[in-house]
Design a protein around this motif. Sequence first.
Motif, PDB file in Angstrom:
ATOM      1  N   ASN A 266       0.817  -1.216   0.000  1.00 17.02           N
ATOM      2  CA  ASN A 266       0.000   0.000   0.000  1.00 17.02           C
ATOM      3  C   ASN A 266       0.850   1.265   0.000  1.00 17.02           C
ATOM      4  OD1 ASN A 266      -2.922  -0.311  -0.051  1.00 17.02           O
ATOM      5  ND2 ASN A 266      -2.662  -1.596   1.750  1.00 17.02           N
ATOM      6  N   GLN A 267       2.124   1.130   0.365  1.00 18.35           N
ATOM      7  CA  GLN A 267       3.037   2.272   0.306  1.00 18.35           C
ATOM      8  C   GLN A 267       3.641   2.433  -1.093  1.00 18.35           C
ATOM      9  OE1 GLN A 267       3.119   3.966   3.350  1.00 18.35           O
ATOM     10  NE2 GLN A 267       1.684   2.326   3.828  1.00 18.35           N
ATOM     11  N   GLY A 268       3.278   1.543  -2.012  1.00 15.04           N
ATOM     12  CA  GLY A 268       3.742   1.680  -3.389  1.00 15.04           C
ATOM     13  C   GLY A 268       4.816   0.705  -3.821  1.00 15.04           C
ATOM     14  N   HIS A 269       4.996  -0.379  -3.083  1.00 16.19           N
ATOM     15  CA  HIS A 269       6.034  -1.358  -3.411  1.00 16.19           C
ATOM     16  C   HIS A 269       5.421  -2.699  -3.814  1.00 16.19           C
ATOM     17  CE1 HIS A 269       9.131   1.235  -1.598  1.00 16.19           C
ATOM     18  NE2 HIS A 269       8.252   1.459  -0.639  1.00 16.19           N
ATOM     19  N   ALA A 270       5.870  -3.260  -4.921  1.00 16.15           N
ATOM     20  CA  ALA A 270       5.575  -4.664  -5.184  1.00 16.15           C
ATOM     21  C   ALA A 270       6.361  -5.467  -4.153  1.00 16.15           C
ATOM     22  CB  ALA A 270       5.989  -5.050  -6.590  1.00 16.15           C
ATOM     23  N   VAL A 271       5.759  -6.520  -3.617  1.00 18.60           N
ATOM     24  CA  VAL A 271       6.384  -7.255  -2.514  1.00 18.60           C
ATOM     25  C   VAL A 271       6.271  -8.759  -2.762  1.00 18.60           C
ATOM     26  CG1 VAL A 271       6.427  -7.656  -0.022  1.00 18.60           C
ATOM     27  CG2 VAL A 271       5.736  -5.414  -0.900  1.00 18.60           C
ATOM     28  N   LEU A 272       7.371  -9.452  -2.499  1.00 23.96           N
ATOM     29  CA  LEU A 272       7.363 -10.920  -2.517  1.00 23.96           C
ATOM     30  C   LEU A 272       7.835 -11.426  -1.172  1.00 23.96           C
ATOM     31  CD1 LEU A 272       7.211 -13.698  -4.018  1.00 23.96           C
ATOM     32  CD2 LEU A 272       9.639 -13.375  -4.576  1.00 23.96           C
ATOM     33  N   VAL A 273       7.086 -12.358  -0.605  1.00 19.44           N
ATOM     34  CA  VAL A 273       7.518 -13.071   0.595  1.00 19.44           C
ATOM     35  C   VAL A 273       7.374 -14.557   0.296  1.00 19.44           C
ATOM     36  CG1 VAL A 273       5.217 -12.966   1.658  1.00 19.44           C
ATOM     37  CG2 VAL A 273       7.242 -13.295   3.104  1.00 19.44           C
ATOM     38  N   PHE A 274       8.241 -15.377   0.853  1.00 15.46           N
ATOM     39  CA  PHE A 274       8.268 -16.786   0.474  1.00 15.46           C
ATOM     40  C   PHE A 274       8.726 -17.643   1.645  1.00 15.46           C
ATOM     41  CE2 PHE A 274      12.513 -15.262   0.097  1.00 15.46           C
ATOM     42  CZ  PHE A 274      13.350 -16.338   0.303  1.00 15.46           C
ATOM     43  N   ASP A 275       8.609 -18.945   1.476  1.00 14.93           N
ATOM     44  CA  ASP A 275       9.155 -19.908   2.432  1.00 14.93           C
ATOM     45  C   ASP A 275      10.395 -20.545   1.833  1.00 14.93           C
ATOM     46  OD1 ASP A 275       7.322 -19.788   4.585  1.00 14.93           O
ATOM     47  OD2 ASP A 275       5.881 -20.999   3.464  1.00 14.93           O
ATOM     48  N   TYR A 276      11.430 -20.702   2.651  1.00 15.86           N
ATOM     49  CA  TYR A 276      12.617 -21.435   2.222  1.00 15.86           C
ATOM     50  C   TYR A 276      12.276 -22.911   2.033  1.00 15.86           C
ATOM     51  CZ  TYR A 276      15.015 -17.374   4.294  1.00 15.86           C
ATOM     52  OH  TYR A 276      15.437 -16.111   4.628  1.00 15.86           O
ATOM     53  N   ARG A 277      13.103 -23.600   1.293  1.00 19.55           N
ATOM     54  CA  ARG A 277      12.945 -25.046   1.136  1.00 19.55           C
ATOM     55  C   ARG A 277      12.968 -25.710   2.517  1.00 19.55           C
ATOM     56  NH1 ARG A 277      17.805 -26.664  -2.563  1.00 19.55           N
ATOM     57  NH2 ARG A 277      17.238 -24.646  -3.461  1.00 19.55           N
ATOM     58  N   GLY A 278      12.108 -26.695   2.683  1.00 18.98           N
ATOM     59  CA  GLY A 278      12.080 -27.440   3.934  1.00 18.98           C
ATOM     60  C   GLY A 278      11.216 -26.830   5.014  1.00 18.98           C
ATOM     61  N   ILE A 279      10.481 -25.752   4.698  1.00 17.82           N
ATOM     62  CA  ILE A 279       9.643 -25.134   5.714  1.00 17.82           C
ATOM     63  C   ILE A 279       8.369 -24.574   5.071  1.00 17.82           C
ATOM     64  CG2 ILE A 279      10.709 -22.842   5.534  1.00 17.82           C
ATOM     65  CD1 ILE A 279      10.370 -22.586   8.582  1.00 17.82           C
ATOM     66  N   GLY A 280       7.290 -24.546   5.829  1.00 13.36           N
ATOM     67  CA  GLY A 280       6.036 -23.946   5.367  1.00 13.36           C
ATOM     68  C   GLY A 280       5.532 -24.525   4.073  1.00 13.36           C
ATOM     69  N   LEU A 281       5.111 -23.645   3.172  1.00 17.26           N
ATOM     70  CA  LEU A 281       4.550 -24.069   1.895  1.00 17.26           C
ATOM     71  C   LEU A 281       5.593 -24.625   0.945  1.00 17.26           C
ATOM     72  CD1 LEU A 281       2.037 -21.110   1.245  1.00 17.26           C
ATOM     73  CD2 LEU A 281       1.545 -23.382   2.186  1.00 17.26           C
TER      74      LEU A 281
ATOM     75  N   ASN B 140       9.777 -26.432  13.379  1.00 15.78           N
ATOM     76  CA  ASN B 140      10.804 -27.459  13.255  1.00 15.78           C
ATOM     77  C   ASN B 140      11.505 -27.319  11.903  1.00 15.78           C
ATOM     78  OD1 ASN B 140      10.264 -28.597  15.768  1.00 15.78           O
ATOM     79  ND2 ASN B 140       8.656 -29.920  14.931  1.00 15.78           N
ATOM     80  N   LEU B 141      12.770 -27.718  11.861  1.00 18.37           N
ATOM     81  CA  LEU B 141      13.626 -27.423  10.721  1.00 18.37           C
ATOM     82  C   LEU B 141      14.263 -28.675  10.132  1.00 18.37           C
ATOM     83  CD1 LEU B 141      15.510 -24.465  12.421  1.00 18.37           C
ATOM     84  CD2 LEU B 141      13.784 -24.243  10.617  1.00 18.37           C
ATOM     85  N   PRO B 142      14.676 -28.600   8.865  1.00 17.34           N
ATOM     86  CA  PRO B 142      15.490 -29.687   8.318  1.00 17.34           C
ATOM     87  C   PRO B 142      16.743 -29.874   9.166  1.00 17.34           C
ATOM     88  CG  PRO B 142      14.708 -28.268   6.552  1.00 17.34           C
ATOM     89  CD  PRO B 142      14.362 -27.576   7.843  1.00 17.34           C
ATOM     90  N   ARG B 143      17.189 -31.089   9.240  1.00 15.75           N
ATOM     91  CA  ARG B 143      18.308 -31.428  10.128  1.00 15.75           C
ATOM     92  C   ARG B 143      19.559 -30.588   9.849  1.00 15.75           C
ATOM     93  NH1 ARG B 143      20.332 -37.691  11.032  1.00 15.75           N
ATOM     94  NH2 ARG B 143      22.060 -37.260  12.468  1.00 15.75           N
ATOM     95  N   ALA B 144      19.917 -30.413   8.574  1.00 16.76           N
ATOM     96  CA  ALA B 144      21.129 -29.669   8.233  1.00 16.76           C
ATOM     97  C   ALA B 144      21.007 -28.193   8.558  1.00 16.76           C
ATOM     98  CB  ALA B 144      21.465 -29.856   6.755  1.00 16.76           C
ATOM     99  N   VAL B 145      19.794 -27.644   8.477  1.00 14.61           N
ATOM    100  CA  VAL B 145      19.578 -26.243   8.851  1.00 14.61           C
ATOM    101  C   VAL B 145      19.882 -26.056  10.332  1.00 14.61           C
ATOM    102  CG1 VAL B 145      17.867 -24.414   9.132  1.00 14.61           C
ATOM    103  CG2 VAL B 145      17.908 -25.765   7.024  1.00 14.61           C
TER     104      VAL B 145
END
Length: 291
Positions: free
Chosen positions: A60-75, A185-190
């Motif tokens: 809303n302040q005028g910025h295109a925005v991308l947010v994401f999940d790293y591999r091994g977490i969330g979506l 919870n996280l992937p083991r190597a993370v």
Amino acid sequence: MSSAASLKPQRVEFFCQDGVALAGHFFSAGGVDKGLPVLICPATGVKQHFYLRFAAWLANQGHAVLVFDYRGIGLSLSGPLKNSRASLTQWGQQDQVAALTFLIERSGSAQAVLVGHSAGGQMMGLMSNHAQLARVVGVAISSGWFSGMRAAFARQARFGLRVVMPLASAVLGYAPAAWLGLGENLPRAVGRQWGQWCAAGGYASNAVVGKPEQDFHAQIRMPVTAFYAQDDDIANAVTVADLLRTFPNANKQAVCVEPAQFGLAALGHIDWFRSSHQAVWPLLAAAVRGE
């Protein structure tokens, strides 16, 4: 928050160079005055949904925005967590690189701003496309160096990340960060690298020791602003300085924020992006604009 809620993100998928698919949400820029697109990189163990309200507000302040999940977490988790071979190194070298590339292509801009929360703002030195970053706004970023923390907290953090998590990971096949109150919870190597990097200091620079072709720390020259809260046990003056030293040629500054200045009782390491703490959001937006 009605204006923020009015902007609906688009669920997107993009691919890393090694073929791994990541899931994210993309917001088109709202308003009249358009600024640079913003890539929001999450903290370790924090899902992208935690940042959606802030992302909508920024849009809303005028910025295109991308947010994401790293591999091994969330979506972006594919299959059982114990089968994930994701590492922190891959988050920086693959995932953040792919997310920035996607945002640049989708927005049509030559550069973007990285807003990184904790680990999300600590791995620019692993990004091969770092030159496409106009600036970095780090929130609670630091090296997480145990020796730079107050003694009591350092003992607790060291025991959790260097003893409990590795032992539990060997049994479970994944790092049970939730047991320790450290997010998802996280992937083991993370989990393993997290403990190793915090013990050594210098954070992601540990991933590229002896690998000059993968080490971009000295090439980081864009402005880097590191915000940290006065009441943060993880990101403090010492650990923030320990991170910033790994970017010797960056135009960098550390900014300590007192919660009371914004009418807040506490801010800590995580609360910056909660709707209840949006009093600090204009501060971050000003840094995104380079003000």
